[in-house]
Design a protein around this motif. Structure first.
Motif, short mmCIF file in Angstrom:
data_model
loop_
_atom_site.label_atom_id
_atom_site.label_comp_id
_atom_site.label_asym_id
_atom_site.label_seq_id
_atom_site.Cartn_x
_atom_site.Cartn_y
_atom_site.Cartn_z
N ALA A 39 35.24 13.96 -33.46
CA ALA A 39 35.47 13.72 -34.78
C ALA A 39 34.50 14.82 -35.73
O ALA A 39 34.53 14.74 -36.92
CB ALA A 39 35.54 12.64 -35.47
N GLY A 40 33.56 15.43 -34.98
CA GLY A 40 32.52 16.12 -35.76
C GLY A 40 31.55 15.41 -36.21
O GLY A 40 30.73 16.21 -37.08
N ARG A 41 31.33 14.19 -35.93
CA ARG A 41 30.36 13.20 -36.45
C ARG A 41 29.04 13.22 -35.42
O ARG A 41 29.06 13.33 -34.45
CB ARG A 41 30.72 12.05 -36.67
N GLU A 42 27.94 13.03 -36.05
CA GLU A 42 26.51 13.06 -35.31
C GLU A 42 26.54 11.54 -34.69
O GLU A 42 26.64 10.65 -35.40
CB GLU A 42 25.52 13.41 -35.83
N VAL A 43 26.42 11.36 -33.28
CA VAL A 43 26.25 10.22 -32.67
C VAL A 43 24.87 10.39 -31.82
O VAL A 43 24.68 11.14 -31.44
CB VAL A 43 27.45 9.81 -31.94
N SER A 44 24.57 9.31 -31.48
CA SER A 44 23.38 9.15 -30.58
C SER A 44 23.98 8.67 -29.09
O SER A 44 24.57 7.94 -28.73
CB SER A 44 22.40 7.95 -31.16
N LEU A 45 23.08 9.43 -28.11
CA LEU A 45 23.52 8.94 -26.63
C LEU A 45 22.58 7.97 -26.43
O LEU A 45 22.32 7.72 -25.16
CB LEU A 45 23.10 10.22 -25.86
N ILE A 46 21.53 7.34 -27.00
CA ILE A 46 20.86 6.20 -26.83
C ILE A 46 21.62 5.19 -26.00
O ILE A 46 21.12 4.37 -25.12
CB ILE A 46 20.21 5.82 -28.08
N GLU A 47 22.69 4.74 -26.35
CA GLU A 47 23.51 3.83 -25.80
C GLU A 47 23.68 3.90 -24.35
O GLU A 47 23.51 2.96 -23.39
CB GLU A 47 25.24 3.80 -26.07
N GLY A 48 23.71 5.06 -23.60
CA GLY A 48 23.51 5.31 -22.40
C GLY A 48 22.56 4.58 -21.58
O GLY A 48 22.78 3.67 -20.75
N PRO A 49 21.39 5.02 -22.06
CA PRO A 49 20.17 4.42 -21.34
C PRO A 49 20.03 2.81 -21.59
O PRO A 49 19.67 2.13 -21.13
CB PRO A 49 18.75 5.15 -22.10
N ALA A 50 20.60 2.55 -22.81
CA ALA A 50 20.39 1.08 -23.34
C ALA A 50 21.39 0.10 -22.38
O ALA A 50 20.76 -0.71 -22.02
CB ALA A 50 20.96 0.92 -24.77
N VAL A 51 22.53 0.58 -22.18
CA VAL A 51 23.51 -0.09 -21.16
C VAL A 51 22.81 -0.17 -20.02
O VAL A 51 22.78 -1.27 -19.33
CB VAL A 51 24.87 0.46 -21.44
N THR A 52 22.52 0.97 -19.42
CA THR A 52 21.94 1.13 -17.96
C THR A 52 20.77 0.16 -17.77
O THR A 52 20.66 -0.71 -16.82
CB THR A 52 21.45 2.68 -17.64
N ALA A 53 19.89 0.00 -18.96
CA ALA A 53 18.72 -0.88 -18.74
C ALA A 53 19.35 -2.17 -19.03
O ALA A 53 18.71 -3.29 -18.11
CB ALA A 53 17.86 -0.65 -19.98
N GLY A 54 20.21 -2.56 -19.60
CA GLY A 54 20.88 -3.92 -19.57
C GLY A 54 21.47 -4.33 -18.08
O GLY A 54 21.53 -5.54 -17.63
N LEU A 55 22.16 -3.43 -17.66
CA LEU A 55 23.16 -3.74 -16.34
C LEU A 55 21.84 -3.85 -15.25
O LEU A 55 22.16 -4.86 -14.39
CB LEU A 55 23.80 -2.47 -16.07
N LEU A 56 20.74 -3.28 -15.15
CA LEU A 56 19.69 -3.39 -14.41
C LEU A 56 19.04 -4.59 -14.46
O LEU A 56 18.52 -5.13 -13.60
CB LEU A 56 18.70 -1.99 -14.31
N ALA A 57 18.62 -4.81 -15.77
CA ALA A 57 18.01 -6.14 -15.83
C ALA A 57 18.94 -7.47 -15.75
O ALA A 57 18.01 -8.15 -14.84
CB ALA A 57 17.67 -6.31 -17.62
N GLY A 58 19.95 -7.56 -15.83
CA GLY A 58 20.96 -8.44 -15.43
C GLY A 58 21.19 -8.57 -14.11
O GLY A 58 21.20 -9.58 -13.31
N GLY A 59 21.48 -7.23 -13.59
CA GLY A 59 21.53 -7.24 -11.98
C GLY A 59 20.69 -7.65 -11.19
O GLY A 59 20.97 -7.95 -9.95
N ALA A 60 19.19 -7.57 -11.92
CA ALA A 60 18.23 -8.23 -10.99
C ALA A 60 18.43 -9.71 -10.47
O ALA A 60 17.76 -10.00 -9.52
CB ALA A 60 17.13 -7.98 -11.43
N LEU A 61 19.18 -10.49 -11.26
CA LEU A 61 19.59 -11.60 -11.01
C LEU A 61 20.63 -12.06 -9.77
O LEU A 61 21.03 -13.25 -9.37
CB LEU A 61 19.70 -12.48 -12.10
N ILE A 62 21.07 -10.93 -9.39
CA ILE A 62 22.48 -11.00 -8.32
C ILE A 62 21.80 -11.99 -7.08
O ILE A 62 20.62 -11.44 -6.49
CB ILE A 62 23.01 -9.77 -7.99
N GLU A 63 22.59 -12.93 -6.51
CA GLU A 63 21.85 -13.89 -5.68
C GLU A 63 21.83 -13.15 -4.43
O GLU A 63 20.65 -13.25 -3.66
CB GLU A 63 22.69 -15.12 -5.52
N ASP A 64 23.04 -12.56 -3.89
CA ASP A 64 23.08 -11.89 -2.72
C ASP A 64 22.08 -10.81 -2.30
O ASP A 64 22.30 -9.88 -3.36
CB ASP A 64 24.45 -11.76 -2.18
N PRO A 65 21.03 -10.65 -1.56
CA PRO A 65 20.33 -9.60 -1.33
C PRO A 65 20.80 -8.21 -1.41
O PRO A 65 20.53 -7.32 -1.86
CB PRO A 65 19.47 -9.93 -0.29
#
Length: 289
Positions: A39-65
């Motif tokens: 739409a021609g608006r400025e947006v930040s790509l920070i969401e990508g690193p943010a979501v990746t960090a969240g996925l890795l942080a939570g994924g570290a608790l997966i029980e099966d090695p």
């Protein structure tokens, strides 16, 4: 059951907290992470690193090695190579065909690195998931596995890797409008049978990261970019491959391959906007964005 509920809740909380922390960081407003959206608006790509960090942080608790190792490998690699393409982009080639054509000409672009690196990491993750368990019991044999032991073939490893890589690519193709990829991930989790071999913590991490990013993404202030879309897709691809039978995995791979090929000729946005039901789901929550 209680243990699964607790691990899911904690993984979701970790995913949410890590994602929110990165979204709130000063990196959000730095010039090298700001892009112009459809739409021609400025947006930040920070969401990508943010979501990746969240996925890795939570994924570290997966029980099966094996699931934990495969998920973290696929997610981190997909997110990392997506970040290379987001922030260090080289070459003018776009799309799968464009990147492969560039490779055929001997041109190494960041996109080409991504479209080769993610499938290779996905195959490695699949080999971990489908690998033979190590003998641990009496006389080197695990009695708990004896009645259901099976040996994955090379074909199943390739198919599983294809599902993970194909899912990562599809979510990247969907990240063209605010909230679209997050909604696709949420719906995929909602209709996935979690009773079959998959860790609930894995889904908790995805749900937590999605919830944290949802308001800003729907408002059109941030976007997943290749980093977040590839990471989210890879994490969901692991879930799809683990909850499906071998025959279902082959079907999922065929669908993913078909959609990827179709994207070279057809605009997903045009199809969604002209299809009742899909149009309303896609536009929900982002009026005026």
């Amino acid at each position: 059951m209680i243990r699964s509920i607790v691990s899911t809740a904690v993984a979701g909380l970790l995913g949410f907290t890590a994602t929110k922390a990165v979204l709130a960081s000063r990196l959000r407003t730095q010039q090298n992470v700001v892009r112009t959206n459809h739409a021609g608006r400025e947006v930040s790509l920070i969401e990508g690193p943010a979501v990746t960090a969240g996925l890795l942080a939570g994924g570290a608790l997966i029980e099966d090695p094996r699931q934990r190792t495969a998920t973290l490998l696929a997610t981190a690699t997909a997110g990392g190579l997506g970040a290379v393409d987001d922030f260090c982009e080289s070459g003018s080639s776009k799309g799968l065909r464009g990147h492969l054509s560039a490779l055929a000409r001997g041109e190494i672009t960041t996109g080409a690195i991504k479209v080769t690196g993610i499938p290779l990491a996905s195959i490695a993750a699949a080999a971990i998931l489908r690998g033979r368990p190590r003998p641990t019991g009496l006389f080197g044999h695990d009695r708990t596995e004896a009645g259901r032991a099976w040996y994955a073939t090379a074909t199943d490893i390739v198919v599983t890797g294809g599902v993970i890589a194909g899912s990562a690519n599809l979510f990247n193709l969907l990240d063209l409008r605010p909230g679209r990829a997050l909604k696709a991930g949420t719906l995929t989790l909602a209709f996935t049978d979690h009773e079959r071999r998959v860790s609930w913590a894995q889904s908790g991490a995805i749900a937590g990261a999605t919830a944290a990013a949802w308001p800003d993404d729907l408002a059109g202030e941030v976007m997943l970019g290749d980093t977040g879309a590839n990471a989210l897709g890879a994490a969901i691809g692991v879930i799809l491959s683990e909850t499906a039978s071998p025959a279902q995995r082959r079907l999922i791979l065929a669908v993913l391959a078909g959609l990827t090929l179709a994207s070279e000729k057809v605009s997903f946005t045009s199809v969604i906007e002209s299809t009742p039901g899909l149009r309303e789901i896609d536009s929900f929550g982002r009026e005026g964005v």
